[in-house]
Design a protein around this motif. Structure first.
Motif, PDB file in Angstrom:
ATOM      1  N   GLY A  90       0.828  -1.196   0.000  1.00  0.00           N
ATOM      2  CA  GLY A  90       0.000   0.000   0.000  1.00  0.00           C
ATOM      3  C   GLY A  90       0.866   1.252   0.000  1.00  0.00           C
ATOM      4  O   GLY A  90       0.376   2.356   0.214  1.00  0.00           O
ATOM      5  N   PHE A  91       2.137   1.088  -0.267  1.00  0.00           N
ATOM      6  CA  PHE A  91       3.137   2.162  -0.216  1.00  0.00           C
ATOM      7  C   PHE A  91       4.032   2.014  -1.437  1.00  0.00           C
ATOM      8  O   PHE A  91       4.308   0.900  -1.876  1.00  0.00           O
ATOM      9  CB  PHE A  91       3.970   1.976   1.065  1.00  0.00           C
ATOM     10  N   ARG A  92       4.481   3.116  -1.981  1.00  0.00           N
ATOM     11  CA  ARG A  92       5.406   3.036  -3.115  1.00  0.00           C
ATOM     12  C   ARG A  92       6.715   2.400  -2.649  1.00  0.00           C
ATOM     13  O   ARG A  92       7.167   2.648  -1.544  1.00  0.00           O
ATOM     14  CB  ARG A  92       5.656   4.438  -3.654  1.00  0.00           C
ATOM     15  N   ASN A  93       7.343   1.580  -3.472  1.00  0.00           N
ATOM     16  CA  ASN A  93       8.584   0.867  -3.159  1.00  0.00           C
ATOM     17  C   ASN A  93       8.452   0.022  -1.892  1.00  0.00           C
ATOM     18  O   ASN A  93       9.134   0.251  -0.896  1.00  0.00           O
ATOM     19  CB  ASN A  93       9.762   1.843  -3.021  1.00  0.00           C
ATOM     20  N   PRO A  94       7.582  -0.998  -1.905  1.00  0.00           N
ATOM     21  CA  PRO A  94       7.385  -1.814  -0.701  1.00  0.00           C
ATOM     22  C   PRO A  94       8.649  -2.597  -0.327  1.00  0.00           C
ATOM     23  O   PRO A  94       9.455  -2.952  -1.182  1.00  0.00           O
ATOM     24  CB  PRO A  94       6.253  -2.764  -1.094  1.00  0.00           C
ATOM     25  N   ASN A  95       8.785  -2.869   0.988  1.00  0.00           N
ATOM     26  CA  ASN A  95       9.905  -3.660   1.493  1.00  0.00           C
ATOM     27  C   ASN A  95       9.607  -5.152   1.496  1.00  0.00           C
ATOM     28  O   ASN A  95      10.520  -5.973   1.531  1.00  0.00           O
ATOM     29  CB  ASN A  95      10.249  -3.253   2.931  1.00  0.00           C
TER      30      ASN A  95
END
Length: 164
Positions: A90-95
């Protein structure tokens, strides 16, 4: 003075016995050794801006190596003392990716825990979802779809259940 020396010696011995067994494990830091079975495991340093990956070679332990951001989502993470806060899909560049994960405690008294927050809509987050294992027992959890953040705690190795 002989009695006082004995008291100090007994106190020092008692303190040394109180040290937990996992205290000797090296804390992840750039250049520090990492076990061979941690190959490709990532971790986050305190402060949340810097990441390390265990770069191991066959039949040898490796070293924790800095990782530049952004990076592809990792399927294995180490939480080791301070909590680590990662971003999901749900976030850009997920971990890390959503789906089934297992947190394995690295010592018999550790409790693995996760606090997840997902994205409901633009600027709107869902209430926190808390998951917690039992001391020394693996924790099975689903990393939620549209994950904004997950806070992982405990001296634990977190692994994505690939294909599951």
């Amino acid at each position: 003075m002989r009695c006082c020396g004995a008291v100090v010696a007994v106190a020092a011995a008692a303190l040394s016995l109180a040290t937990p067994a996992h205290a000797d494990d090296p804390v992840p830091q750039a250049g520090a050794p990492c076990p061979q079975d941690f190959a490709n495991v990532m971790t986050q340093l305190p402060g949340g801006r810097d990441y390390l990956a265990c770069q191991a070679v066959p039949d040898h332990s490796g070293n924790w190596t800095p990782v530049d951001t952004p990076f592809d989502p990792s399927s294995r993470w180490l939480s080791y003392g301070p909590e680590i806060t990662l971003h999901g899909q749900g976030f850009r560049n997920p971990n890390l990716r959503s789906g089934p994960w297992t947190a394995t405690p690295l010592d018999p008294v550790t409790v693995c825990g996760a606090d997840q927050v997902t994205v409901i809509g633009p600027g709107e987050l869902a209430p926190l979802v808390h998951s917690q294992g039992q001391p020394g027992q693996p924790l099975q959890l689903d990393v939620l779809p549209k994950l904004f953040t997950i806070v992982m705690s405990g001296n634990c190795l977190w692994s994505e259940n690939l294909g599951g």
